[in-house]
Each structure stands twice: as C-alpha cells, then as structure tokens.
Design a protein around this motif. Structure first.
Motif, PDB file in Angstrom:
ATOM      1  N   SER A 189      -4.212   7.635  -1.006  1.00 48.43           N
ATOM      2  CA  SER A 189      -3.682   6.678   0.188  1.00 48.43           C
ATOM      3  C   SER A 189      -4.563   5.553   0.616  1.00 48.43           C
ATOM      4  O   SER A 189      -4.173   4.614   1.110  1.00 48.43           O
ATOM      5  N   SER A 213       0.541  14.015  10.523  1.00 47.54           N
ATOM      6  CA  SER A 213       0.576  13.781   9.251  1.00 47.54           C
ATOM      7  C   SER A 213      -0.734  12.949   8.894  1.00 47.54           C
ATOM      8  O   SER A 213      -0.801  12.530   7.748  1.00 47.54           O
ATOM      9  N   PRO A 225       0.848  -0.951   0.091  1.00 46.36           N
ATOM     10  CA  PRO A 225       0.028   0.036  -0.044  1.00 46.36           C
ATOM     11  C   PRO A 225       0.799   1.308   0.175  1.00 46.36           C
ATOM     12  O   PRO A 225       0.337   2.136  -0.471  1.00 46.36           O
ATOM     13  N   HIS A 226       1.857   1.400   0.723  1.00 42.59           N
ATOM     14  CA  HIS A 226       2.938   2.470   0.790  1.00 42.59           C
ATOM     15  C   HIS A 226       3.194   2.907  -0.584  1.00 42.59           C
ATOM     16  O   HIS A 226       3.224   3.936  -0.934  1.00 42.59           O
ATOM     17  N   ARG A 271       0.577   4.256  -2.685  1.00 43.48           N
ATOM     18  CA  ARG A 271       0.228   5.756  -2.024  1.00 43.48           C
ATOM     19  C   ARG A 271       1.195   6.702  -2.619  1.00 43.48           C
ATOM     20  O   ARG A 271       0.688   7.747  -3.170  1.00 43.48           O
ATOM     21  N   ILE A 272       2.290   6.302  -2.588  1.00 40.50           N
ATOM     22  CA  ILE A 272       3.632   7.395  -3.132  1.00 40.50           C
ATOM     23  C   ILE A 272       3.409   7.529  -4.461  1.00 40.50           C
ATOM     24  O   ILE A 272       3.338   8.692  -5.146  1.00 40.50           O
ATOM     25  N   TYR A 331      -1.395  12.907   4.832  1.00 37.91           N
ATOM     26  CA  TYR A 331      -0.856  11.960   4.155  1.00 37.91           C
ATOM     27  C   TYR A 331      -1.838  10.551   4.024  1.00 37.91           C
ATOM     28  O   TYR A 331      -1.604   9.817   3.459  1.00 37.91           O
ATOM     29  N   HIS A 332      -2.277  10.568   5.291  1.00 37.75           N
ATOM     30  CA  HIS A 332      -2.681   9.039   5.538  1.00 37.75           C
ATOM     31  C   HIS A 332      -4.286   9.261   5.105  1.00 37.75           C
ATOM     32  O   HIS A 332      -5.146   7.929   5.272  1.00 37.75           O
TER      33      HIS A 332
END
Lengths: 326, 326
Positions: free
Chosen positions: A53, A104, A43-44, A47-48, A108-109
């Motif tokens: 996200s 954050s 997932p990260h 997301r990036i 971001y999340h």
DNA sequence: GGGTGTTCTGGAACCGCTTCCCACGTTGTC
DNA sequence: GACAACGTGGGAAGCGGTTCCAGAACACCC
C-alpha cells in the motif's frame, strides 16, 4: 501513462519502482516524459496490483505539542523521500483505538506502523500489537519491536552536571500527569532518575523535599518555585523536567522581581523552539532526527530486512542560555 | 469474493454499493455469505475501478484539545456509518500544508475535505482552496463553501444574561493567542462581543478595565482574577471565554481562600468534559453534533447534491454548576 | 562468423473491483 | 396467446498499475 515515451508499459513500471534493470538512457527518457506530463502513478492502482500500500500508519495519542509535530516532520520527510504515504491516527480514547483496529486501515491501508504512544503496546499481551505488519516504536522500549528512543536518564545526568557547575542548592520539578489524560510518566521519571543518580554520585544527593511534583504546565512551574523559595533563599538552581514547566518557573521568578540566571537558574528539557526566544536553557531532543530514523527503520523492514530487534538510542544536547548563565 | 453465493460478480457489487436493482432475497443471500466469509471489499480496488476514493480528508491545525478530538469523534462516526474513510492532516506549519497540497493525497486519496482550520481558506484568493473537490468548513464563515459553526455571539449573550441574574460587578477574560502559535481569535472575539453587546443592551455596559486579555491557559485565569480583585472586592462575576481560563480563575480563588460560587462566580465556555467533575459552569458546544453534520453535508455533496452554499448554525447550551450557583 | 551469456525490453496476464450491455423471466396489455 | 415493458441478474471490459516470461540486443569468446 505515455508509452509515448516509446517504451513498453513494463519499462515504465520499472522506472517508477526504480528497478536496476533499466538502461540509464532509457530511464532518463522515461523520466523526462513523466516530468513533461506531470505524471504521478495512481497509488490505488499500485496497491491493488502490487499488494503493497506504500502507506505507513502513525499512531500517537494526539498531535498538538511541538514534540509530536516535529516528530511528524521527521517521519514525513523521510517517508516522502521514499515515496511512501502517511496515515495519521491520534488514538486518545479507547473508542478510537478500537475503531482503528477494526477498520480497513489495518487490513488494506497500512504496510507498517510507527507507534509513538508509549503505553499502547503494553495493553496487549506480550507487548505485541494485534497485527502482523512491521512496527517501530518511538520512545518506548519494547522487546518485540524496533524502536528509537531518547536517553532521558543521560539527559538527567547532563542536567545535574550543568547545575552542579553553577553552585548553590539544587531543586527539581517532576511531572506526574497531564490535565485530563493519563500520561505514562516513565519518560519524566527517567529524567529525574538520571538527575538524582548523578547528584548522588557527586556526593550531593537530592533531598526529597527538593522535588516538587506537578502537572505538565507552566503553572506547575510557578507553584514549584514558590515552594522552593520557602525552603531556600536565592540563588537556587532548578531542573524542570519539561520546558513548559521551566517557563513557569521563570515567569514566577520574574513576577517576584528575582533575577533569572542570577537568583534563580532554571534548566528545561525538550528543546521547544520557543525556548530560544525566551532565553531558556534546555536539553534539546533531536526529535526530527528520531522521526527520520523511525521511518527509515520501518521502511527497511518493509523492504525485507529481517534480523533481530534494533533499538536506536539518541542523546539530548545541552543548550545553555540566559536562564543558567550567571 | 464468493460467487459461491450463487450469483454473478455484478450482483455482489450491486449489493456492496446498495444499488436498488437487487431483489431483497438476493441481497440477503449475498450479505449472508459476505458475513460468513468476513468479506470486506478491497478499498483500493473500489477506488481504482470506481474513480472515487471513499475517503474524506480532515484538515485541522492540530489534534490535542478536547474540541478537535470530539469533533473528530463526530466526523468519524458519521463517516464510518456511510462507509467512508478518514484521512487526517494536522497542518500547523506552512511546510506541512504545502506538502499536503502537493501530495497525492489531494490527487488520489480525497473525495472531499472538511476544514477545521479557521484561517486556512483565507490564505487563498477568494477564500477558495486550490482544489475542485467539495469542502465543508468548521467554525469559519465562508462565502465559497458549506459550513457548520457555533453561534459564539449568542453564547456571549447567554453568558451575560446568566451573570446579570447573579448580581454584582461583572468581568470578562478575553483570549488573545496561544503560546507559540497564532490563533485566529475571531471565535473568542465573538464571544466577548456578544457578551458586551448584551450587557450594554441591559444598561450595564462592560468597562474596558473589566476586561483582561491573556493567553489560552489556566495561568491566564489566575492572573485575571488577581487583577479583578484589585479593582473590586467580592462578590464578583467572571465570564471566561474558555473553560481552561475559568479553571484558572477558580484555582486562584481557592488559593486566596475565597468561596467559589459565592465570592467569585465564574462561567466558562466550551463544555470541556472535565468541567463537570470540577463543578464549573460553562456554555457547552455541541461539538460532536457539529462533526456529524459537517460530515453529512460533505457526503451529500459527494453524492451529487448541488445547490447553494449552506451554513448550519449551532447554539451552545448553558450548563449551570457550582461556580455560578450562589 | 557463430555460439553463448548477459542485459534490457515488450507485453500478456492479472489484481479486485465497477460499469455497462445484454439476456432472461415476469407481469401487463391488447 | 403474442408482444412490450420492466425488473433483475450475468459477465465482459476496463480502471492503472505490477509481475513474469519470452524475446531482442549486445558482449564476449573461440
């Protein structure tokens, strides 16, 4: 993962995000390999790379009552199906709220928010949370955001109808606050409001002294019944604006050797799972369904749905059990 | 971010992760620019590049009592300081637990776990959760993992000493389960256990009929006092294994026109914030400190600390208020 | 059969970091 | 003064995905 499925990385990505531009056989082949390898996309990385996200934040005051747990069940089920993650924030304190807003998490999340904390939005100007992410509110009317809500007033009216049908004097327990935390009692007010309105309409308005105000607890129900019995003798009918309170009424009746269902009829509200075992009549909220819907509405926004604010209304359903069947 | 600080990307990264290999002036310069730009490193990028997630999962049965909220405060404060994120999982249902275990949460979002769900670990063979990530348990002894715990038995002994000092017959309210959910009552057993042991040791063992078992609620306290007063007449001393129950005892005493502190002395346990306002004596748990410690222990593991399992013991402190000061 | 669209597919570029290797400037040593 | 050794800093490579563009494959049509 494995371009050992014999395809390019782009195709794998397309399968993951089920883009339509993949021939069915190709998709099947890739999925087979994913299955075989137990592959789960990181997932990260998504997301990036994707800028999203795939995480939804749920804000609520706390998690401990059946209501919130069932709501979460609904939300999680829906999110899980759509492959979204959930981040949970019980906010019962300004400190925690601030920490959330500055963390954050928002930055971001979180792709979007589900807010089940009645008064939260109202702390901000215009009822708008300080974020530009999409928001869905639960059980709180909002001009600014989509919402799902239970028609509590309707529930009150249904309660009135039911109790009127039983005959005998009618009482109500109104809930005001919960021990040690401020509770926006608009939900409870709406229930009692609908109840009163329906009674009045039926030509039998509720006398002020037939309403007992107390905290959200079984004890409150006990005290209420005590008071009511000073005013009228059995049989009497009691509408408790919450199941726990109905439980208290019932327990007090039992303690006094009264026959529940005959001498004392009591109707709760919420549809807590344990009411079934105890034979308590209640107005059941479709909580899980509300959770599902909230999540679905949010995801639709996330997938680009624009258009006006939507409000989904839900209706409670009357479940008649021993406490109100003569 | 800005290599407009006049340094290379590597240096920025070193500053973020405060690696020692950066000259102080350089570090200061970079930090100044970060400050100026309001730069916050993208956690997803860090996660994917670094292989770590800088996120700790907290598993608990639910969040709604002061205990868990304060515990969270402690954990969050510590984590925040070390720049870790927190993911919260209230697990009150097998379904939710399973969903957690199978979700990508364990696989990708979690460097370590803090488990405050007494019996959770015991559902698994060897008391080991199905994960290879480091774990810290709260209030649950474990052979397998580090833990923090309150010495409940000591609290019980302290209660005994205090009540013995007041003179008069002694009673205790034991908590058995909570409405609608299984509660591993080992915590409460330990409290009463210590209490009994201390009394026995003092030559005044607690008669079985002086112990009332009930649910964790104020009503339980009311019923208990009722029973106790059938056995002995005032003044009497009551040890309630939880503050809510003590509250009930107190309310019942008031209702009967008895003087709290004189006729009925009651001592709670937990140190809920609201006990202060109501003058309830209690044994205060250093919950936030326990949260801090749990988080710190976990982070130490995450930073490579190996070595044997550690258990940090905490002691309650006696807070004497009106309900036990004659 | 060749031309022209459509669908599908492959892979380079890139997201924002960490890591690691290399280079550079200093200091210390013989 | 030459040379290590060390303390710092620069930046390429890579983490595991998404996106986008160009090209391959296939249909359909004249």
């Amino acid at each position: 993962m494995a371009e050992r499925a014999g395809v390019g990385i782009g195709t794998v990505s397309r399968v993951i995000n089920n883009s339509p531009a993949v021939r069915p056989e190709t998709r099947a082949k890739v999925q087979a390999v994913m299955e075989e390898l137990g592959y789960v996309p990181n997932p990260h990385a998504r997301r990036i790379a994707g800028g999203r996200s795939y995480t939804v934040s749920v804000l609520l005051p706390f998690v401990g009552t059946e209501f919130y747990l069932r709501l979460l069940e609904g939300i999680e089920a829906e999110l899980g199906e759509r492959r979204y993650d959930l981040a949970l924030f019980p906010l019962l304190s300004k400190r925690r709220l601030e920490r959330f807003l500055n963390s954050s998490a928002l930055a971001y999340h979180t792709d979007g928010l589900i807010v089940a904390s009645y008064d939260l939005a109202e702390r901000f100007p215009g009822g708008r949370l300080p974020t530009d992410r999409p928001v869905v509110m639960v059980d709180a009317r909002s001009r600014a955001y989509d919402s799902v809500f239970l028609d509590n007033a309707l529930g009150g009216r249904m309660a009135a109808e039911h109790l009127l049908g039983l005959g005998g004097p009618i009482f109500a327990v109104q809930i005001e606050e919960e021990l040690d935390r401020a509770f926006a009692s608009t939900v409870f007010s709406a229930r009692i409001g609908g109840f009163r309105a329906a009674l009045a309409q039926a030509g039998a308005p509720l006398p002020e002294r037939h309403v007992f105000r107390t905290r959200l607890s079984a004890e409150g129900g006990q005290m209420a019944l005590q008071r009511f019995l000073e005013i009228e003798s059995p049989p009497i009918n009691v509408f408790a604006a919450a199941d726990v309170v109905a439980l208290g009424v019932m327990e007090e009746a039992v303690r006094r050797g009264l026959a529940v269902g005959r001498d004392v009829r009591v109707l709760g509200f919420d549809g807590q799972p344990w009411t079934a075992a105890r034979g308590i009549s209640t107005l059941e909220q479709p909580v899980e369904k509300m959770g599902h819907t909230a999540a679905r509405m949010l995801i639709e926004r996330l997938q680009g749905h624009t258009g006006g604010v939507r409000h989904e209304r839900f209706e409670p359903s009357l479940v008649v059990r021993a406490t109100t069947s003569v």
